[in-house]
Design an enzyme around this catalytic site. Sequence first.
Site, PDB file in Angstrom:
ATOM      1  N   GLU A   1      -6.698   4.539   7.831  1.00  0.00           N
ATOM      2  CA  GLU A   1      -6.580   5.977   7.561  1.00  0.00           C
ATOM      3  C   GLU A   1      -7.874   6.517   6.944  1.00  0.00           C
ATOM      4  OE1 GLU A   1      -2.841   5.540   5.522  1.00  0.00           O
ATOM      5  OE2 GLU A   1      -1.994   4.942   7.445  1.00  0.00           O
TER       6      GLU A   1
ATOM      7  N   GLY B   1       2.600   2.112  10.869  1.00  0.00           N
ATOM      8  CA  GLY B   1       3.557   3.208  10.739  1.00  0.00           C
ATOM      9  C   GLY B   1       4.250   3.579  12.035  1.00  0.00           C
TER      10      GLY B   1
ATOM     11  N   ASN C   1       0.864  -1.182   0.000  1.00  0.00           N
ATOM     12  CA  ASN C   1       0.000   0.000   0.000  1.00  0.00           C
ATOM     13  C   ASN C   1       0.897   1.227   0.000  1.00  0.00           C
ATOM     14  OD1 ASN C   1      -1.769   2.064   0.588  1.00  0.00           O
ATOM     15  ND2 ASN C   1      -2.236   1.369   2.679  1.00  0.00           N
TER      16      ASN C   1
ATOM     17  N   SER D   1       3.558  -2.228  10.336  1.00  0.00           N
ATOM     18  CA  SER D   1       5.004  -2.308  10.530  1.00  0.00           C
ATOM     19  C   SER D   1       5.609  -3.654  10.119  1.00  0.00           C
ATOM     20  CB  SER D   1       5.367  -1.961  11.978  1.00  0.00           C
ATOM     21  OG  SER D   1       4.963  -0.636  12.280  1.00  0.00           O
TER      22      SER D   1
ATOM     23  N   HIS E   1      -9.372   1.007   4.869  1.00  0.00           N
ATOM     24  CA  HIS E   1      -8.077   1.188   5.537  1.00  0.00           C
ATOM     25  C   HIS E   1      -8.258   2.103   6.755  1.00  0.00           C
ATOM     26  CE1 HIS E   1      -4.024   2.525   6.401  1.00  0.00           C
ATOM     27  NE2 HIS E   1      -3.642   1.386   5.843  1.00  0.00           N
TER      28      HIS E   1
ATOM     29  N   GLU F   1      -5.354  -5.045  10.504  1.00  0.00           N
ATOM     30  CA  GLU F   1      -4.325  -4.041  10.747  1.00  0.00           C
ATOM     31  C   GLU F   1      -4.610  -3.320  12.055  1.00  0.00           C
ATOM     32  OE1 GLU F   1      -2.308  -2.872   6.789  1.00  0.00           O
ATOM     33  OE2 GLU F   1      -4.041  -1.589   7.047  1.00  0.00           O
TER      34      GLU F   1
ATOM     35  N   LYS G   1       0.160   4.278  -0.212  1.00  0.00           N
ATOM     36  CA  LYS G   1      -0.447   5.479   0.395  1.00  0.00           C
ATOM     37  C   LYS G   1      -0.211   6.691  -0.521  1.00  0.00           C
ATOM     38  CE  LYS G   1      -0.068   3.233   4.813  1.00  0.00           C
ATOM     39  NZ  LYS G   1       0.015   3.326   6.267  1.00  0.00           N
TER      40      LYS G   1
HETATM   41  P1  PGA Z   1       2.976   0.260   7.681  1.00  0.00           P
HETATM   42  O1  PGA Z   1       1.481   0.473   7.071  1.00  0.00           O
HETATM   43  O2  PGA Z   1       3.490  -1.022   7.060  1.00  0.00           O
HETATM   44  O3  PGA Z   1       3.740   1.466   7.234  1.00  0.00           O
HETATM   45  O4  PGA Z   1       2.830   0.139   9.152  1.00  0.00           O
HETATM   46  C1  PGA Z   1       0.630  -0.620   6.885  1.00  0.00           C
HETATM   47  C2  PGA Z   1      -0.678  -0.158   6.308  1.00  0.00           C
HETATM   48  O5  PGA Z   1      -1.173   0.911   6.710  1.00  0.00           O
HETATM   49  O6  PGA Z   1      -1.257  -0.833   5.417  1.00  0.00           O
END
Ligand code: PGA
Length: 252
Positions: free
Chosen positions: A97, A171, A9, A211, A95, A165, A11
């Site tokens: 976010e 992140g 992803n 992560s 997601h 997730e 983003k």
């Molecule tokens: P990250 O994000 O691997 O940077 O923690 C995962 C995600 O939001 O899909």
Amino acid sequence: MRKKYVAGNWKMNLTLAEARALIEGIRAKMPQNPPVDIGVFPPFPLLFPMAKALEGSPIIFGAQNCYFEPKGAFTGEVSPQQIKDTGARAVIIGHSERRHIFKEDNALLKKKVVAALAAGLDVIYCVGELLEERDAGRMEAVLDAQLTEVLGGEISLDRIVIAYEPVWAIGTGRTATPQQAQEAHAFIRQRIAKLYNSQSAETLRIQYGGSVKADNARELMSQPDVDGVLVGGASLKADDFVGIINGAIAAK
Ligand code: PGA
């Protein structure tokens, strides 16, 4: 046996030139015929150029979001059919976010899942609890609502992958332990068995996200209910992403 699925992803990252270089790097470094599924999820404007950059590659690509209406006066939104027209195979829906920054709720996400499937897109549907929800012992209730208020009924699971997730792991560098991931994935599978049936639950793929790195991917994907990963930060560097693909291949 559920085939492992590694998805990146991106983003809101990468210029066109950076994205092309990343795809070139991944294609040069990854194994020829990987026994796992691989997907990348670029921002909307990069979908068409990535279709070209991925020609002849086993890597599929998809979008990070869509709207549920087929067309009309929805400034700034993109329809599932417009995504499909780029050659994209899939879309990420729900997601964290989107849920937390853009306030998308389960009722809206259900409409998006229905519309995406109707347009012929595969769906990665994301679920996951906040840290305060986990600490308050509400993880299962949150996951339960995210599953039962969006899936079930007429919605077929055939083209859906679920991504677990935990929001506190996204992140932050704070990955869920393989045991924490396994526990949540087993709960999700059990809940899906109730919502559908045990056969659908058995074939459903559940990715872990939060992560994920080349050095923890293999152990996470060696858990019995972890069928792949949804990767943010580490999907932006060819070496890291290929390391995760190799982790998926090596996972037991
Ligand atoms: P990250 O994000 O691997 O940077 O923690 C995962 C995600 O939001 O899909």
